[in-house]
Design an enzyme around this catalytic site. Structure first.
Site, short mmCIF file in Angstrom:
data_model
loop_
_atom_site.label_atom_id
_atom_site.label_comp_id
_atom_site.label_asym_id
_atom_site.label_seq_id
_atom_site.Cartn_x
_atom_site.Cartn_y
_atom_site.Cartn_z
CE1 TYR A 156 40.86 -11.09 -22.91
CE2 TYR A 156 40.76 -11.62 -25.26
CZ TYR A 156 40.89 -12.03 -23.94
OH TYR A 156 41.05 -13.36 -23.65
CE LYS A 160 44.20 -12.10 -22.40
NZ LYS A 160 44.73 -12.68 -21.14
CB THR A 194 33.22 -16.95 -22.87
OG1 THR A 194 33.37 -18.23 -22.21
CG2 THR A 194 34.59 -16.43 -23.25
#
Length: 265
Positions: A156, A160, A194
């Site tokens: 991840y 990003k 999340t």
């Protein structure tokens, strides 16, 4: 007059979460047409119905796997035929895998990179020529504070950081066509991605200057700003929306715990 009057907007991953909140802000500000592109057909239709009911705007739903180049080509061709332009692209679709370097499998790596990085690349590549017709278009790529730090979620974080770099490169390349390209770096925010780690969000809130996690609508308002003409002289920038975490929230928390940071005078 709304801030998005007359604009045709495409939001990937717009069926729910941050993407759906983006669509809400665009509709509220008078966007002419919002194209929601997602793999979640049922969620898309629910979001579209709610927006049509509240705002009466034109909403187009299209199934899109952002990793599939052919689907991108077909979608952009359809947008061109239907509307003749595309003013705003929000590359929002993304997934997360919270694994460390040694835990990360090649499958984990490929899955996250394909959606989070390759999906953004394909979106910019295939939308750019159509957006050129606007001469005043905006691309917003959703990165993360993980793209500014050494966050533990290995694939991840890598994806990003890549989005951050691709954004700046695209901003230079597409500037001659009047296309602005910026990235947004949300901090810890309550979203579908999340919701399974609420305890972690609440724990990290101690390291946020504003001492809470973010709300999806707060990120969406930043997206709206970069999509609107109000940000007409902003390109190649990284807009951090994290409540002061990256600026030094963690250090602030620990110095307060040690009694070195006093705000009551």
């Amino acid at each position: 007059m709304g801030r998005m009057d007359g604009k045709v907007v495409l939001v990937t991953g717009g069926a729910r979460g941050l993407g759906a909140n983006d669509c809400y802000e665009f509709a509220k500000e008078g966007a002419d047409t919002i194209i929601i592109a997602d793999i979640r057909k049922e969620n898309m239709e629910e979001t579209a119905a709610a927006l049509r009911t509240e705002f009466g705007c034109t909403i187009v739903c299209r199934e899109l796997d952002v990793t599939n180049e052919k689907q991108w080509e077909l979608l952009v061709s359809e947008i061109d035929k239907m509307f003749g332009k595309l003013d705003v692209l929000v590359n929002n679709a993304g997934i997360v895998k919270r694994v460390t370097l040694l835990e990360c499998t090649l499958e984990d790596w490929n899955n996250v990179i394909e959606v989070n990085q390759t999906g953004v690349f394909l979106g910019m590549k295939h939308c750019a020529l159509l957006m050129k017709k606007s001469r005043n278009a905006s691309i917003i790529n959703i990165s993360s504070i993980a793209g500014l730090t050494g966050y533990f979620a290995w694939p991840y974080t890598a994806s990003k950081w890549a989005v951050r770099g691709m954004t700046q490169a695209a901003a230079m390349e597409l500037s001659d066509w009047g296309i602005r390209v910026n990235s947004i770096h949300p901090g810890f925010t309550w979203t579908d991605l999340t919701s399974d780690v609420k305890d972690m969000l609440e724990g990290f809130s101690n390291a946020v200057a504003l001492e809470r996690y973010g709300k999806p609508e707060e990120i969406a308002k930043a997206v709206l700003f970069l999509a609107s003409d109000e940000s007409s002289f902003i390109t190649g920038t990284e807009l951090t929306v994290d409540g002061g975490l990256q600026a030094g929230g963690g250090l602030r928390y620990f110095t307060k715990q040690m009694g070195l940071y006093q705000t009551d005078h």
